[in-house]
Design an enzyme around this catalytic site. Sequence first.
Site, PDB file in Angstrom:
ATOM      1  N   ASP A 151      -0.549  -1.630  -0.825  1.00 35.46           N
ATOM      2  CA  ASP A 151       0.036  -2.655   0.037  1.00 35.46           C
ATOM      3  C   ASP A 151      -0.947  -3.813   0.055  1.00 35.46           C
ATOM      4  OD1 ASP A 151       0.771  -3.833   2.980  1.00 35.46           O
ATOM      5  OD2 ASP A 151       2.470  -2.744   2.167  1.00 35.46           O
ATOM      6  N   LYS A 181       3.245   4.451   7.087  1.00 37.55           N
ATOM      7  CA  LYS A 181       2.392   3.312   6.738  1.00 37.55           C
ATOM      8  C   LYS A 181       0.979   3.642   7.171  1.00 37.55           C
ATOM      9  CE  LYS A 181       3.104  -0.701   4.729  1.00 37.55           C
ATOM     10  NZ  LYS A 181       3.991  -0.868   3.559  1.00 37.55           N
TER      11      LYS A 181
END
Length: 549
Positions: A279, A239
């Site tokens: 995202d 991430k």
Amino acid sequence: MANKRITVLLVEDNPVYSRLIQKLLSRSDYPLFEVIQVGTLEGALDRLSHGGIDVVLLDLILPDSTALDTFYRVRAHDMRTPIIVQSALDDIGLASKAVENGAEDYLLKDKINGATLLRSIHYAIERTHARGAEWSSSMLHLAQQQFLKAAYISGLDDNIRQRLLFPERAQIAALPFKRDGKDQVETVFAYRVQHVLTMGPTKGGLRYHPDVSLGEVAALSMWMTWKCALMKLPFGGAKGGVRVDPATLSKDELERLTRRYTSEFISLIGPDKDIPAPDMGTDAQVMAWIMDTYSEHVGYSVPSVVTGKPVVLGGSLGRNEATGRGLAYLVGEACRHIGLNMNGATAVVQGFGNVGMHAATFLAEAGAKIIGVSDVSVALHNPNGLPIDKLKDYVRQHRQLFGCPHGEIIPSRDLLELHCDILAPCALQNQITAANSSRINCRILAEGANGPTTLEADDMLDARGIIVLPDILTNAGGVVVSYFEWVQGLQNLTWPLEEINSRMQGVLTDALARTLRRSQAEKVDMRTAAMIEALSRVGAANELRGLFP
């Protein structure tokens, strides 16, 4: 800090300088400032005792205290709130010593202006947050709790358990980028975290949000590991994030920031190393800039360095709506499992961004009646069903649901407690807790967001017979289609949308079937079952590869 109100405690007995500070801060469009002014040390200590102060602007020479003793007494009274010292030119030595002993910065009264004041406050708060809260994240705590519960039940080897509690690799960068039309370079904190390198290249989104921290990014990378393992994808979890509010950036500023991020982390990413994706706060355009920057560095076009990019640059059909579509597929399977007719079933969707909007769309297409939706601005309810297409049109024009005439406004906290068959939290983490789980009134809870349900709430919902489709299962459609995009890019192939959707549905329903079997065999809730299923794959890979050297 944008769109937030920053409360400043101004400790200054000079009325002229106090008016100057308040005037400079009042000119700020973002963030907005509330200035509380006191003229004595005792007044400052009393106000700090009440809390709610984001930063202190402190004059060291006050009627009831002078020199470094002023700073020491404020710091001893409040160890967490950042302090910026205000100093005249002849007191610069004192100000420097205060910084050496823990003050965040000092401002020279003779040279103060709006830009230097705002920059000093911004960085004081950012540095304090970076030091004190990077690993102190409720999301990371939740992710670790979930992992430890599943590891204990499954009997995971203790060496592997300790290894998987934290990410293998984490990099932090301070990214400078120029603001439009200003001789100002702003610096923001950025992250890339890779949780597991055992399973193949790492995979995970890039998030732009003002509350991003190392702990949050680490938690999201952990969940991505379990998600990929549950889906049997050849990826470990990763991430990325930048602590910035993208709504305050122009398109040019966003591009400069994204290209700088790519340059700073270019040694970590690559089609065979780590593949970013969109995202919260990022989109296909951001992925296009990353792809272009990376390709310029290596000297040739590398489409597979990112997924979720525009189709014309090698993106996959169906990627944008994949997470919401996947949620609807799994809800349909769960309805068949419990004998609930999807046609006419009532549904509530919290969140109307990419995931929530598409989830509501596909649930409605499957026959469900959407009786409640919300976004950050408002919650809407209509027991007869909301017109999702009209809500989507309104959001496209106004960027939020507030003011939309197609539903009754209700308190946002009440949305989750509406009586319905299907509840889909697709917004933020920690929305369903021990405090409100007894009032959740649905048959299926499908988690479109990451970490919306706490561990305590899981147990309470399971005891009431509510089926929880956990996030690592329910919102995995995006990473599944990202995998398809990566494969198509490596092979220079383009699959039709029907094939992509069919393949995604097959992967998701297989994962659901294995999770249901695991839940029944282990006599555990669905989240724990999904975690055990994922851990069995990650644990086996770690044991087989061994430890180098």
